[in-house]
Scaffold this motif. Structure first.
Motif, short mmCIF file in Angstrom:
data_model
loop_
_atom_site.label_atom_id
_atom_site.label_comp_id
_atom_site.label_asym_id
_atom_site.label_seq_id
_atom_site.Cartn_x
_atom_site.Cartn_y
_atom_site.Cartn_z
N LYS A 30 0.83 -1.21 0.00
CA LYS A 30 0.00 0.00 0.00
C LYS A 30 0.86 1.25 0.00
O LYS A 30 0.57 2.23 -0.70
N GLY A 31 1.95 1.24 0.79
CA GLY A 31 2.86 2.37 0.80
C GLY A 31 3.50 2.59 -0.56
O GLY A 31 3.64 3.72 -1.03
N THR A 32 3.88 1.49 -1.22
CA THR A 32 4.45 1.58 -2.56
C THR A 32 3.45 2.21 -3.53
O THR A 32 3.83 3.06 -4.36
N ALA A 33 2.19 1.81 -3.43
CA ALA A 33 1.17 2.34 -4.34
C ALA A 33 0.99 3.85 -4.13
O ALA A 33 0.89 4.61 -5.10
N ILE A 34 0.95 4.28 -2.88
CA ILE A 34 0.79 5.72 -2.59
C ILE A 34 1.96 6.51 -3.15
O ILE A 34 1.78 7.52 -3.86
N LEU A 35 3.17 6.04 -2.85
CA LEU A 35 4.36 6.77 -3.29
C LEU A 35 4.55 6.68 -4.80
O LEU A 35 5.04 7.62 -5.43
N PHE A 36 4.16 5.53 -5.38
CA PHE A 36 4.25 5.39 -6.84
C PHE A 36 3.34 6.39 -7.53
O PHE A 36 3.72 7.00 -8.54
N ALA A 37 2.14 6.57 -7.00
CA ALA A 37 1.19 7.51 -7.61
C ALA A 37 1.73 8.93 -7.59
O ALA A 37 1.69 9.64 -8.61
N VAL A 38 2.25 9.36 -6.45
CA VAL A 38 2.80 10.71 -6.36
C VAL A 38 4.07 10.83 -7.20
O VAL A 38 4.30 11.85 -7.86
N GLY A 39 4.89 9.79 -7.20
CA GLY A 39 6.09 9.79 -8.03
C GLY A 39 5.76 9.88 -9.51
O GLY A 39 6.47 10.54 -10.28
N ALA A 40 4.67 9.22 -9.92
CA ALA A 40 4.26 9.30 -11.33
C ALA A 40 3.87 10.71 -11.71
O ALA A 40 4.22 11.22 -12.78
N VAL A 41 3.15 11.39 -10.80
CA VAL A 41 2.73 12.77 -11.07
C VAL A 41 3.94 13.69 -11.16
O VAL A 41 4.10 14.46 -12.12
N SER A 42 4.81 13.61 -10.16
CA SER A 42 5.97 14.51 -10.15
C SER A 42 6.94 14.17 -11.27
O SER A 42 7.59 15.06 -11.83
N GLY A 43 7.04 12.89 -11.64
CA GLY A 43 7.89 12.52 -12.77
C GLY A 43 7.35 13.03 -14.09
O GLY A 43 8.12 13.45 -14.97
N THR A 44 6.04 13.01 -14.24
CA THR A 44 5.42 13.57 -15.44
C THR A 44 5.68 15.07 -15.54
O THR A 44 5.97 15.60 -16.62
N VAL A 45 5.58 15.75 -14.41
CA VAL A 45 5.88 17.19 -14.38
C VAL A 45 7.31 17.43 -14.84
O VAL A 45 7.58 18.34 -15.64
N LEU A 46 8.24 16.62 -14.36
CA LEU A 46 9.64 16.77 -14.74
C LEU A 46 9.84 16.59 -16.25
O LEU A 46 10.61 17.34 -16.87
N SER A 47 9.16 15.61 -16.83
CA SER A 47 9.31 15.38 -18.26
C SER A 47 8.81 16.58 -19.07
O SER A 47 9.43 16.95 -20.09
N PHE A 48 7.72 17.21 -18.62
CA PHE A 48 7.24 18.42 -19.29
C PHE A 48 8.20 19.58 -19.09
O PHE A 48 8.44 20.38 -19.99
N GLU A 49 8.75 19.69 -17.88
CA GLU A 49 9.67 20.80 -17.59
C GLU A 49 10.92 20.73 -18.44
O GLU A 49 11.47 21.77 -18.82
#
Length: 427
Positions: free
Chosen positions: A56-75
């Motif tokens: 469950k912890g992995t899922a929570i952190l994976f979701a936020v990591g996916a969002v912030s990683g997507t932001v980085l790719s756009f940046e």
């Protein structure tokens, strides 16, 4: 602040935020699989609950990591269009492979989370292993891009842009083995130390909790192993930096004058000939000082030096605690459980994240003023679009909000394992 500084600050903020979740996405699946294996071998409900909590912890952190990683790719494209426009085809391959690893991790994480009672035990365990492998692969491929930026290869630079492009050579630029190993170890180390600290904190309040004692025993081996391996890998990386980026090494050490038999200075102490040995394995080797290079090519010396000192200091403290822990483990045939050791692990719990963040600051600040070392300056790559203060402050607020939400969700996961609540949470 100028728009260039706002662009750099936004990229730095995004990286500093994302790296914590990326590191957890690499390391927690390993701890999850270890817990699952122990549960299958022993039939112990505590290990089963631990694997569920880690999933469950992995899922929570994976979701936020996916969002912030997507932001980085756009940046990368929006803030640094010249870099991506000219060199995207040179270094695009690891970006593509990272995307494949990301989607593979997402698929198998879904199977692991929702297939515990719906798939065979072997397939369920295999999905957990694939989450761990995919997470490591994702970090590996992204780090290769950073390796290229620090020591580029695989093309011929011309005023009109790169020619004679060899994508595989660019992807595996010199030093890739050391930097990728250093990054992956930092992910496992930071996450294992944080996990150990959480369970040590609970054990200080509830010494009789068997669940948290077993969870601590899962985290400690990984924490101790990585804390002792990391300085060895760091030594290889420092030697590579001495050859490929001597100005970065000089800034890291606060070394201004070129000299043979250069001393190593740490925390006000001076080890004769230590820097020559560290950089080249030769006590009489010449180490170039900052004054050997044009001032416009210097990185921000004070920032790089302080960040390096923090990284080394935190790493040394973690290695020392690991040695003490392993000695006690060897003598007593069990992991130490005294209140003194629990306090030590609690105090050390943030050091892995501190060292990881400081290490990335050394890498990024130490490369300045270049976005691709020796090829393209950061000022040449930045977008001409003005008013970059607006997105910087917007994303700062967004990251603060996400950080609070994640902390709340993870605290709820830990609270569900406190004595008297473990069994209820398992059903």
């Amino acid at each position: 602040m100028t728009d260039l500084l706002y662009a750099r600050a936004q990229m730095g903020l995004s990286l500093a935020f994302h790296i914590v979740f990326a590191a957890a996405g690499v390391a927690l699946p390993v701890l999850m699989v270890i817990s699952d294996l122990k549960a299958r071998r022993t039939g112990d409900a505590d290990y089963r609950l631990l694997s569920q909590k880690l999933a469950k912890g992995t899922a929570i952190l994976f979701a936020v990591g996916a969002v912030s990683g997507t932001v980085l790719s756009f940046e990368l494209g929006l803030l640094w269009p010249e870099f991506m426009g000219q060199y995207g085809e040179v270094i695009g391959l690891p970006f593509s492979l990272e995307g494949v690893a990301f989607f593979t991790e997402a698929i198998f994480l879904g199977i692991y989370l929702y297939g515990r009672e719906r798939t065979s035990p072997g397939l369920h365990l295999f999905s957990g292993v694939m989450v761990a492998v995919s997470g490591a692969a994702s970090a590996f491929f992204v780090t290769l891009v950073n390796v290229f930026m620090n020591d580029p290869s695989g093309f011929t630079p011309t005023p009109a842009g790169p020619t004679n492009i060899e994508p595989l050579v660019a992807m595996f630029s010199p030093g890739w083995k050391y930097q990728t190993a250093h990054v992956l170890l930092s992910c496992y180390q930071a996450s294992a130390f944080a996990m150990a600290g959480i369970h040590a904190f609970v054990l200080l309040r509830h010494p009789g909790s068997t669940f948290h004692r077993k969870a601590l025993a899962v985290a400690l081996p990984l924490a101790c192993l990585t804390a002792l391996l990391q300085p060895l890998v760091g030594d290889f990386l420092a030697k590579h930096a001495a050859e490929a980026q001597p100005v970065k090494l000089a800034a890291m050490e606060g070394h201004f004058e070129t000299e043979r038999g250069a001393p190593l200075r740490l925390g006000g102490l001076e080890l004769p000939k230590g820097l020559s040995i560290l950089a080249f394995g030769d006590p009489d080797a010449e180490v170039k000082g900052l004054n050997e290079f044009p001032r416009e090519d210097w990185p921000p010396v004070a920032k790089v030096h302080v960040a390096f000192q923090l990284m080394v200091g935190a790493g040394s403290a973690m290695a020392l605690l690991s040695v003490v822990t392993l000695v006690l483990r060897w003598r007593r045939r069990e992991w130490p459980a005294s209140r003194r050791m629990m306090r030590a692990w609690l105090l050390a719990s943030p050091l892995g994240v501190l060292a990881m963040e400081a290490g990335w600051l050394v890498t990024e600040w130490g490369r300045q003023p270049w976005i691709i070392h020796g090829v393209m300056r950061t000022a040449e790559a930045v977008t001409p679009v003005p008013h970059l203060a607006a997105p910087f402050w917007t994303f700062t607020l967004v990251y603060l909000f996400l950080g609070v939400v994640v902390a709340f969700l993870l605290a709820r996961q830990v609270a569900g394992t406190l004595p008297g609540r473990e069994r209820d949470d398992a059903h």
